[in-house]
Design a protein around this motif. Structure first.
Motif, PDB file in Angstrom:
ATOM      1  N   GLY A   4      72.095  41.799 -24.453  1.00  0.00           N
ATOM      2  CA  GLY A   4      73.338  41.821 -24.813  1.00  0.00           C
ATOM      3  C   GLY A   4      73.819  43.293 -24.756  1.00  0.00           C
ATOM      4  O   GLY A   4      75.166  43.571 -24.451  1.00  0.00           O
ATOM      5  N   PHE A   5      72.799  44.180 -25.284  1.00  0.00           N
ATOM      6  CA  PHE A   5      73.606  45.534 -25.389  1.00  0.00           C
ATOM      7  C   PHE A   5      73.811  46.188 -24.001  1.00  0.00           C
ATOM      8  O   PHE A   5      74.643  46.780 -23.962  1.00  0.00           O
ATOM      9  CB  PHE A   5      72.380  46.309 -26.060  1.00  0.00           C
ATOM     10  CG  PHE A   5      72.656  47.762 -26.132  1.00  0.00           C
ATOM     11  CD1 PHE A   5      73.308  48.304 -27.029  1.00  0.00           C
ATOM     12  CD2 PHE A   5      71.877  48.618 -25.115  1.00  0.00           C
ATOM     13  CE1 PHE A   5      73.635  49.658 -27.085  1.00  0.00           C
ATOM     14  CE2 PHE A   5      72.288  49.808 -25.012  1.00  0.00           C
ATOM     15  CZ  PHE A   5      72.929  50.567 -26.175  1.00  0.00           C
ATOM     16  N   VAL A   6      73.083  45.646 -22.972  1.00  0.00           N
ATOM     17  CA  VAL A   6      73.418  46.372 -21.575  1.00  0.00           C
ATOM     18  C   VAL A   6      74.813  45.701 -21.279  1.00  0.00           C
ATOM     19  O   VAL A   6      75.418  46.549 -20.591  1.00  0.00           O
ATOM     20  CB  VAL A   6      72.179  45.817 -20.619  1.00  0.00           C
ATOM     21  CG1 VAL A   6      72.601  46.387 -19.151  1.00  0.00           C
ATOM     22  CG2 VAL A   6      71.039  46.524 -21.143  1.00  0.00           C
ATOM     23  N   GLU A   7      75.069  44.475 -21.441  1.00  0.00           N
ATOM     24  CA  GLU A   7      76.168  43.841 -21.187  1.00  0.00           C
ATOM     25  C   GLU A   7      77.388  44.622 -21.829  1.00  0.00           C
ATOM     26  O   GLU A   7      78.548  44.883 -21.233  1.00  0.00           O
ATOM     27  CB  GLU A   7      76.188  42.395 -21.414  1.00  0.00           C
ATOM     28  CG  GLU A   7      75.264  41.312 -20.387  1.00  0.00           C
ATOM     29  CD  GLU A   7      74.984  40.161 -21.011  1.00  0.00           C
ATOM     30  OE1 GLU A   7      75.750  39.712 -21.967  1.00  0.00           O
ATOM     31  OE2 GLU A   7      74.453  39.408 -20.398  1.00  0.00           O
ATOM     32  N   VAL A   8      77.452  44.758 -22.996  1.00  0.00           N
ATOM     33  CA  VAL A   8      78.423  45.670 -23.732  1.00  0.00           C
ATOM     34  C   VAL A   8      78.490  46.885 -23.173  1.00  0.00           C
ATOM     35  O   VAL A   8      79.685  47.465 -22.871  1.00  0.00           O
ATOM     36  CB  VAL A   8      78.028  45.719 -25.568  1.00  0.00           C
ATOM     37  CG1 VAL A   8      78.950  46.741 -26.061  1.00  0.00           C
ATOM     38  CG2 VAL A   8      78.134  44.109 -25.867  1.00  0.00           C
ATOM     39  N   MET A   9      77.566  47.813 -22.933  1.00  0.00           N
ATOM     40  CA  MET A   9      77.502  49.068 -22.337  1.00  0.00           C
ATOM     41  C   MET A   9      78.282  48.993 -20.989  1.00  0.00           C
ATOM     42  O   MET A   9      79.022  49.933 -20.703  1.00  0.00           O
ATOM     43  CB  MET A   9      76.256  49.642 -22.433  1.00  0.00           C
ATOM     44  CG  MET A   9      75.661  50.023 -23.735  1.00  0.00           C
ATOM     45  SD  MET A   9      76.742  50.959 -24.678  1.00  0.00           S
ATOM     46  CE  MET A   9      76.686  52.600 -23.925  1.00  0.00           C
ATOM     47  N   ALA A  10      77.870  48.057 -19.970  1.00  0.00           N
ATOM     48  CA  ALA A  10      78.457  47.728 -19.037  1.00  0.00           C
ATOM     49  C   ALA A  10      79.879  47.559 -19.115  1.00  0.00           C
ATOM     50  O   ALA A  10      80.784  48.315 -17.930  1.00  0.00           O
ATOM     51  CB  ALA A  10      77.855  46.873 -18.099  1.00  0.00           C
ATOM     52  N   ARG A  11      80.558  46.960 -19.854  1.00  0.00           N
ATOM     53  CA  ARG A  11      81.785  46.649 -20.022  1.00  0.00           C
ATOM     54  C   ARG A  11      82.631  47.715 -20.551  1.00  0.00           C
ATOM     55  O   ARG A  11      83.749  48.160 -20.028  1.00  0.00           O
ATOM     56  CB  ARG A  11      82.043  45.259 -21.230  1.00  0.00           C
ATOM     57  CG  ARG A  11      82.169  44.226 -20.580  1.00  0.00           C
ATOM     58  CD  ARG A  11      82.679  43.101 -21.477  1.00  0.00           C
ATOM     59  NE  ARG A  11      81.397  42.071 -21.463  1.00  0.00           N
ATOM     60  CZ  ARG A  11      80.748  41.823 -22.582  1.00  0.00           C
ATOM     61  NH1 ARG A  11      81.135  42.280 -23.822  1.00  0.00           N
ATOM     62  NH2 ARG A  11      79.739  40.947 -22.766  1.00  0.00           N
ATOM     63  N   ILE A  12      81.827  48.600 -21.254  1.00  0.00           N
ATOM     64  CA  ILE A  12      82.644  49.662 -21.933  1.00  0.00           C
ATOM     65  C   ILE A  12      82.777  50.927 -20.867  1.00  0.00           C
ATOM     66  O   ILE A  12      83.844  51.527 -20.735  1.00  0.00           O
ATOM     67  CB  ILE A  12      81.630  50.421 -23.063  1.00  0.00           C
ATOM     68  CG1 ILE A  12      81.843  49.694 -24.366  1.00  0.00           C
ATOM     69  CG2 ILE A  12      82.212  51.647 -23.215  1.00  0.00           C
ATOM     70  CD1 ILE A  12      80.957  49.927 -25.427  1.00  0.00           C
ATOM     71  N   ALA A  13      81.866  50.943 -19.812  1.00  0.00           N
ATOM     72  CA  ALA A  13      81.695  51.852 -18.589  1.00  0.00           C
ATOM     73  C   ALA A  13      82.501  51.342 -17.453  1.00  0.00           C
ATOM     74  O   ALA A  13      82.730  51.757 -16.450  1.00  0.00           O
ATOM     75  CB  ALA A  13      80.418  51.808 -18.244  1.00  0.00           C
ATOM     76  N   TRP A  14      83.326  49.959 -17.603  1.00  0.00           N
ATOM     77  CA  TRP A  14      83.952  49.403 -16.819  1.00  0.00           C
ATOM     78  C   TRP A  14      83.265  48.989 -15.280  1.00  0.00           C
ATOM     79  O   TRP A  14      83.961  49.060 -14.235  1.00  0.00           O
ATOM     80  CB  TRP A  14      85.341  50.241 -16.519  1.00  0.00           C
ATOM     81  CG  TRP A  14      86.003  50.438 -17.630  1.00  0.00           C
ATOM     82  CD1 TRP A  14      86.188  49.651 -18.701  1.00  0.00           C
ATOM     83  CD2 TRP A  14      87.223  51.394 -17.597  1.00  0.00           C
ATOM     84  NE1 TRP A  14      86.950  50.154 -19.617  1.00  0.00           N
ATOM     85  CE2 TRP A  14      87.867  51.062 -18.874  1.00  0.00           C
ATOM     86  CE3 TRP A  14      87.759  52.523 -16.799  1.00  0.00           C
ATOM     87  CZ2 TRP A  14      88.938  52.161 -19.466  1.00  0.00           C
ATOM     88  CZ3 TRP A  14      88.938  53.005 -17.111  1.00  0.00           C
ATOM     89  CH2 TRP A  14      89.495  52.912 -18.591  1.00  0.00           C
ATOM     90  N   LEU A  15      82.039  48.631 -15.589  1.00  0.00           N
ATOM     91  CA  LEU A  15      81.224  48.069 -14.267  1.00  0.00           C
ATOM     92  C   LEU A  15      81.684  46.658 -14.096  1.00  0.00           C
ATOM     93  O   LEU A  15      81.574  45.789 -15.169  1.00  0.00           O
ATOM     94  CB  LEU A  15      79.824  48.274 -14.588  1.00  0.00           C
ATOM     95  CG  LEU A  15      79.313  49.681 -14.878  1.00  0.00           C
ATOM     96  CD1 LEU A  15      77.824  49.643 -15.087  1.00  0.00           C
ATOM     97  CD2 LEU A  15      79.518  50.697 -13.797  1.00  0.00           C
ATOM     98  N   GLN A  16      82.116  46.484 -12.940  1.00  0.00           N
ATOM     99  CA  GLN A  16      82.296  45.085 -12.731  1.00  0.00           C
ATOM    100  C   GLN A  16      81.292  44.299 -12.067  1.00  0.00           C
ATOM    101  O   GLN A  16      80.919  43.232 -12.675  1.00  0.00           O
ATOM    102  CB  GLN A  16      83.485  45.502 -11.502  1.00  0.00           C
ATOM    103  CG  GLN A  16      84.808  45.896 -12.008  1.00  0.00           C
ATOM    104  CD  GLN A  16      86.093  45.607 -11.323  1.00  0.00           C
ATOM    105  OE1 GLN A  16      85.991  44.821 -10.498  1.00  0.00           O
ATOM    106  NE2 GLN A  16      87.056  46.374 -11.792  1.00  0.00           N
ATOM    107  N   ASP A  17      80.493  44.969 -11.391  1.00  0.00           N
ATOM    108  CA  ASP A  17      79.449  44.203 -10.747  1.00  0.00           C
ATOM    109  C   ASP A  17      78.060  44.778 -11.212  1.00  0.00           C
ATOM    110  O   ASP A  17      77.819  46.094 -10.866  1.00  0.00           O
ATOM    111  CB  ASP A  17      79.423  44.124  -9.210  1.00  0.00           C
ATOM    112  CG  ASP A  17      80.487  43.404  -8.812  1.00  0.00           C
ATOM    113  OD1 ASP A  17      80.908  42.271  -9.421  1.00  0.00           O
ATOM    114  OD2 ASP A  17      81.168  43.680  -7.844  1.00  0.00           O
ATOM    115  N   PHE A  18      77.041  44.341 -12.210  1.00  0.00           N
ATOM    116  CA  PHE A  18      75.836  44.744 -12.460  1.00  0.00           C
ATOM    117  C   PHE A  18      74.930  43.603 -12.535  1.00  0.00           C
ATOM    118  O   PHE A  18      75.372  42.550 -12.750  1.00  0.00           O
ATOM    119  CB  PHE A  18      75.955  45.801 -13.953  1.00  0.00           C
ATOM    120  CG  PHE A  18      76.189  44.780 -14.830  1.00  0.00           C
ATOM    121  CD1 PHE A  18      75.044  44.229 -15.640  1.00  0.00           C
ATOM    122  CD2 PHE A  18      77.536  44.594 -15.520  1.00  0.00           C
ATOM    123  CE1 PHE A  18      75.352  43.673 -16.957  1.00  0.00           C
ATOM    124  CE2 PHE A  18      77.471  43.662 -16.219  1.00  0.00           C
ATOM    125  CZ  PHE A  18      76.446  43.473 -17.370  1.00  0.00           C
TER     126      PHE A  18
END
Length: 113
Positions: free
Chosen positions: A1-15
């Protein structure tokens, strides 16, 4: 869950989250599993984001595992309240740097032979 939140904050679309099995020594075994994933996906470079004073050990481990496979690796340390400028100001800072130094020596001289 933490990684998903950080990816959203960084505006990563595909990870993609790469899950690893934790076996001792964890860093070395995780690096091997990640290397296998990168080779399967034909990726040739990676940036590892690591906690503060652990970055040198992380870079050593990942370079040792990734370089023979032709994967280049970079490392970005993320600092919290303890930084290279102020870690000596508290006992916890000294303890953390000492602990990470001992772990670096352990990996350098015993694990990564």
């Amino acid at each position: 869950g933490f990684v998903e939140v950080m990816a959203r904050i960084a505006w990563l679309q595909d990870f993609e989250v790469v899950r690893v099995q934790e076996r001792e020594p964890i860093s070395l075994n995780a690096a091997g599993q990640i290397r296998d994933y990168l080779l399967k996906e034909r990726l040739h470079s990676v940036v590892v984001v690591t906690p503060d004073f652990r970055s040198r050990r992380s870079l050593l481990v990942y370079q040792t595992v990734f370089s023979p496979a032709g994967i280049s690796v970079g490392c970005v340390p993320v600092f919290g309240t303890k930084t290279p400028q102020n870690w000596t100001e508290t006992w916890h800072g000294i303890q953390e740097v000492g602990l990470q130094f001992m772990k670096l020596m352990y990996y350098k001289f015993w694990v990564l032979l």
